[in-house]
Design an enzyme around this catalytic site. Sequence first.
Site, PDB file in Angstrom:
ATOM      1  N   CYS A  74       0.859  -1.179   0.000  1.00 36.55           N
ATOM      2  CA  CYS A  74       0.000   0.000   0.000  1.00 36.55           C
ATOM      3  C   CYS A  74       0.898   1.233   0.000  1.00 36.55           C
ATOM      4  CB  CYS A  74      -0.865  -0.026   1.263  1.00 36.55           C
ATOM      5  SG  CYS A  74      -1.904   1.424   1.492  1.00 36.55           S
ATOM      6  N   CYS A 181      -1.269   3.598  -6.526  1.00 38.89           N
ATOM      7  CA  CYS A 181      -2.080   2.997  -5.469  1.00 38.89           C
ATOM      8  C   CYS A 181      -2.329   1.569  -5.930  1.00 38.89           C
ATOM      9  CB  CYS A 181      -3.405   3.750  -5.333  1.00 38.89           C
ATOM     10  SG  CYS A 181      -4.640   2.881  -4.335  1.00 38.89           S
ATOM     11  N   THR A 182      -2.129   0.619  -5.046  1.00 43.91           N
ATOM     12  CA  THR A 182      -2.180  -0.777  -5.493  1.00 43.91           C
ATOM     13  C   THR A 182      -3.587  -1.208  -5.917  1.00 43.91           C
ATOM     14  OG1 THR A 182      -2.300  -1.474  -3.162  1.00 43.91           O
ATOM     15  CG2 THR A 182      -0.130  -1.456  -4.200  1.00 43.91           C
TER      16      THR A 182
END
Length: 258
Positions: A74, A181-182
């Site tokens: 994250c 952002c994952t």
Amino acid sequence: MPSDRPIGVFDSGVGGISVLAALRRELPRERFVYFGDTLHAPYGTRTPEEVLTLTRGALGGLLEKGCKALVIACNTATAAAAATLRSEWPDLPIIGMEPALKPAALMRHGGSILVLATPMTLRLEKFRRLYERYGEGAVPLECPGLVERVEAFDFEGAEEYLRDRLADHLDPAPDAVVLGCTHYVFLRPVLGRILPAATAVVDGNEGTARQLRRVLSERDLLNETGDAGGCDFLSSSSDPAALDTMRRLLRLADENDI
Ligand code: DGL
């Protein structure tokens, strides 16, 4: 510490599943424990102090499961918490993430690089330093609300959101778009419908997987003989749908090579 212990992977919710898929490809003999803090997602619109507290609790929980290394999958939690938690657990390998602006800068031929991430990731010092070094032509674009759409498996809503958010930035076409952002990595197929084919879409997942391999290898913690990659899923939400969504997204990532 025995090398057959699992690796803990943590995210505010399901975004880190995209990282987990890359970790399993890079390290097929390792075992993983994935924890998504579904109950408290999204992190990106909280305060850095709240995210530090939540991340400390999450990593502490994974340590209790016997993990030999932890991946903060994250960007937001890394920016808010990784440095502090590394100083609190100096002997523990903690791998973090940052928007892949460095590799994207190499793909720039004079145009722009759009960096999509949560408001917190783009406002904290870590990104400011990255931007100072590699940010020529980069345009940071905060995307509040996008994580929620991925958490809800609402890919149509995400497409509508991104068409609107990117509308003013596509002419001329950007050289690259960074998925900072994952959660957004699951939106690669959606972005493929919005962006011109010449625009590269870059994320940090493979780089993170290689970094994890390096760190485990340096500390003699690589498991090279284990059975092929098991993974346990945990969520802070008691709703069984949360774990189903994680498994569903891991399949989606594997099938689409995300
Ligand atoms: N996957 C997290 C990231 O990479 C999302 C943060 C959030 O929950 O807002 O930043």
